[in-house]
Design a protein around this motif. Structure first.
Motif, short mmCIF file in Angstrom:
data_model
loop_
_atom_site.label_atom_id
_atom_site.label_comp_id
_atom_site.label_asym_id
_atom_site.label_seq_id
_atom_site.Cartn_x
_atom_site.Cartn_y
_atom_site.Cartn_z
N LEU A 57 -27.05 53.76 45.22
CA LEU A 57 -27.47 54.97 44.51
C LEU A 57 -27.25 54.83 43.01
CD1 LEU A 57 -26.17 57.80 46.86
CD2 LEU A 57 -28.54 57.22 46.36
N LEU A 58 -26.12 54.26 42.62
CA LEU A 58 -25.87 54.03 41.19
C LEU A 58 -26.94 53.13 40.59
CD1 LEU A 58 -22.00 53.62 40.89
CD2 LEU A 58 -23.40 55.49 40.03
N TYR A 59 -27.33 52.10 41.33
CA TYR A 59 -28.37 51.18 40.86
C TYR A 59 -29.70 51.91 40.69
CZ TYR A 59 -31.70 47.32 40.81
OH TYR A 59 -32.72 46.48 40.46
N ILE A 60 -30.03 52.79 41.67
CA ILE A 60 -31.29 53.52 41.60
C ILE A 60 -31.28 54.50 40.44
CG2 ILE A 60 -32.72 55.22 42.79
CD1 ILE A 60 -31.90 53.89 45.42
N VAL A 61 -30.17 55.21 40.27
CA VAL A 61 -30.09 56.25 39.25
C VAL A 61 -29.99 55.67 37.84
CG1 VAL A 61 -28.67 58.15 38.37
CG2 VAL A 61 -29.04 57.90 40.83
N LEU A 62 -29.18 54.61 37.69
CA LEU A 62 -28.91 54.07 36.36
C LEU A 62 -29.75 52.84 36.03
CD1 LEU A 62 -25.00 54.33 36.44
CD2 LEU A 62 -26.64 55.99 35.52
N GLY A 63 -30.38 52.28 37.05
CA GLY A 63 -31.11 51.03 36.83
C GLY A 63 -32.42 51.24 36.08
N ASP A 74 -22.73 78.78 43.76
CA ASP A 74 -23.84 78.79 42.82
C ASP A 74 -23.72 77.67 41.79
OD1 ASP A 74 -24.90 80.98 44.11
OD2 ASP A 74 -23.96 82.44 42.77
N TRP A 75 -22.50 77.44 41.28
CA TRP A 75 -22.30 76.38 40.29
C TRP A 75 -22.60 75.01 40.90
CZ3 TRP A 75 -19.69 71.88 39.46
CH2 TRP A 75 -19.62 71.42 38.13
N ILE A 76 -22.16 74.80 42.13
CA ILE A 76 -22.42 73.53 42.81
C ILE A 76 -23.92 73.33 42.99
CG2 ILE A 76 -22.17 72.27 44.99
CD1 ILE A 76 -19.64 72.22 43.37
N ALA A 77 -24.61 74.38 43.41
CA ALA A 77 -26.06 74.28 43.65
C ALA A 77 -26.81 73.91 42.38
CB ALA A 77 -26.58 75.59 44.22
N LEU A 78 -26.36 74.41 41.23
CA LEU A 78 -27.04 74.16 39.96
C LEU A 78 -26.65 72.84 39.31
CD1 LEU A 78 -26.86 77.72 38.36
CD2 LEU A 78 -28.90 76.58 39.28
N ASN A 79 -25.44 72.37 39.53
CA ASN A 79 -24.94 71.24 38.75
C ASN A 79 -24.55 69.98 39.55
OD1 ASN A 79 -24.54 72.56 35.91
ND2 ASN A 79 -23.66 74.02 37.35
N ALA A 80 -24.34 70.11 40.86
CA ALA A 80 -23.75 68.98 41.58
C ALA A 80 -24.64 68.37 42.65
CB ALA A 80 -22.42 69.40 42.21
N ARG A 81 -25.78 68.96 42.91
CA ARG A 81 -26.65 68.43 43.97
C ARG A 81 -27.61 67.39 43.40
NH1 ARG A 81 -26.62 71.36 48.73
NH2 ARG A 81 -28.75 70.75 49.25
N THR A 82 -27.04 66.30 42.87
CA THR A 82 -27.83 65.23 42.29
C THR A 82 -27.40 63.89 42.88
OG1 THR A 82 -26.30 64.76 40.46
CG2 THR A 82 -27.94 66.51 40.12
N ALA A 83 -28.29 62.91 42.77
CA ALA A 83 -27.99 61.57 43.31
C ALA A 83 -26.81 60.92 42.58
CB ALA A 83 -29.23 60.69 43.20
N LEU A 84 -26.66 61.19 41.28
CA LEU A 84 -25.56 60.60 40.52
C LEU A 84 -24.21 61.14 41.01
CD1 LEU A 84 -24.51 58.80 38.25
CD2 LEU A 84 -24.86 60.73 36.66
N VAL A 85 -24.12 62.45 41.18
CA VAL A 85 -22.88 63.04 41.69
C VAL A 85 -22.57 62.50 43.08
CG1 VAL A 85 -21.79 65.18 42.47
CG2 VAL A 85 -23.06 65.13 40.31
N ILE A 86 -23.59 62.41 43.92
CA ILE A 86 -23.39 61.90 45.28
C ILE A 86 -22.89 60.45 45.24
CG2 ILE A 86 -24.59 61.26 47.40
CD1 ILE A 86 -26.43 63.67 46.90
N ALA A 87 -23.48 59.65 44.37
CA ALA A 87 -23.06 58.25 44.26
C ALA A 87 -21.58 58.14 43.89
CB ALA A 87 -23.91 57.53 43.21
#
Length: 266
Positions: free
Chosen positions: A260-266, A105-118
């Motif tokens: 992904l970092l470029y997309i998320v932070l750019g 549940d914690w992963i589903a709420l907090n970690a399923r993002t493009a930044l974490v994946i990057a």
């Protein structure tokens, strides 16, 4: 979803489930980056069923041999090589089951993002490169013991974090423990069977508790394309991995992570 999205997502699942590049990351990315409709739980279950069938059919002789050995010798003092390997697969699955249950549940709420994946794509990609570059690669799958099993099993538990890659982290751990590339890949694939089966059953239960209208035709096509892609992936990976090593996958992970970092932070 359109038919194009169905086919692409199913092939992505089939290929990335067993390559060290993270299937969960690639299934999340189309929605995060391309704006595609989220494929939903039912489709996730279908494509994972396709991947599971592929690995079980590919290793059907191994599964039969290990099952017979475990039921014949698994509970006796006279263990065989196959009965021990069956025990290692069972024991190696336990950390992932415990960690996955506690953190789902914690992963589903907090970690399923493009930044974490990057971040995880880059970090664990570099770790894979280090393990492949520094590893002695002298042990075969028959030489796996309890120490190697626990280390690889605990590594597999980390794969609940999107972008880590279950196959990638277990192969990294196997290489660090001195297994050769083909042996660490085979053990990783065998270890995937109970964990994918367990995760699939939990997803099915979640789906049944929240029944929604689904297109069974879409699910069938998704499972079929995932099966074909996964089977070909396993065959080619085991045929080539001793020759090409992990570097191509490391480079892919680094490029993907930086994009992904470029997309998320750019």
């Amino acid at each position: 979803m359109t038919w194009f999205e169905i086919i692409i997502l199913a092939i992505i699942q089939g290929l990335t489930e067993f390559l060290p590049i993270s299937s969960s990351a690639h299934l999340i990315l189309p929605a995060e980056v391309l704006g595609w409709q989220n494929q939903g739980l039912a489709f996730d279950v279908a494509v994972h069923v396709g991947s599971l069938l592929a690995v079980m059919i590919y290793f059907r002789k191994d599964i039969y041999r290990l099952a017979v050995a475990w039921f014949s010798h698994g509970l006796s003092k006279d263990q065989t090589t196959d009965s021990r390997l069956a025990w290692w697969i069972i024991i190696g699955t336990i950390p992932g089951v415990i960690f996955g249950y506690l953190m789902k549940d914690w992963i589903a709420l907090n970690a399923r993002t493009a930044l974490v994946i990057a971040i995880t794509t880059i970090v664990f990609g570099l770790l894979l490169w280090y393990a492949d570059f520094k590893a002695k690669q002298v042990k075969t799958i028959e030489k796996i013991g309890l120490k190697e099993t626990l280390f690889i099993g605990c590594a597999q538990a980390i794969a609940v974090i999107p972008g880590t890659s279950r196959s990638g982290i277990t192969m990294t751990a196997g290489l660090m423990m001195g297994l050769d590339r083909e042996s660490t890949a085979r053990f990783s694939f065998l270890l995937s069977i109970p964990i994918i089966l367990g995760a699939g059953l939990l997803s099915v239960l979640d789906f049944l508790e929240n029944v929604a209208k689904v297109s069974w035709q879409e699910l069938l096509y998704g499972a079929a394309f995932s099966f074909v892609a996964a089977y070909l992936c396993i065959f080619l990976f085991l045929s080539w991995i001793s020759k090409i090593g992990m570097l191509p996958f490391v480079i892919y992970r680094l490029v993907l992570g930086l994009v992904l970092l470029y997309i998320v932070l750019g």
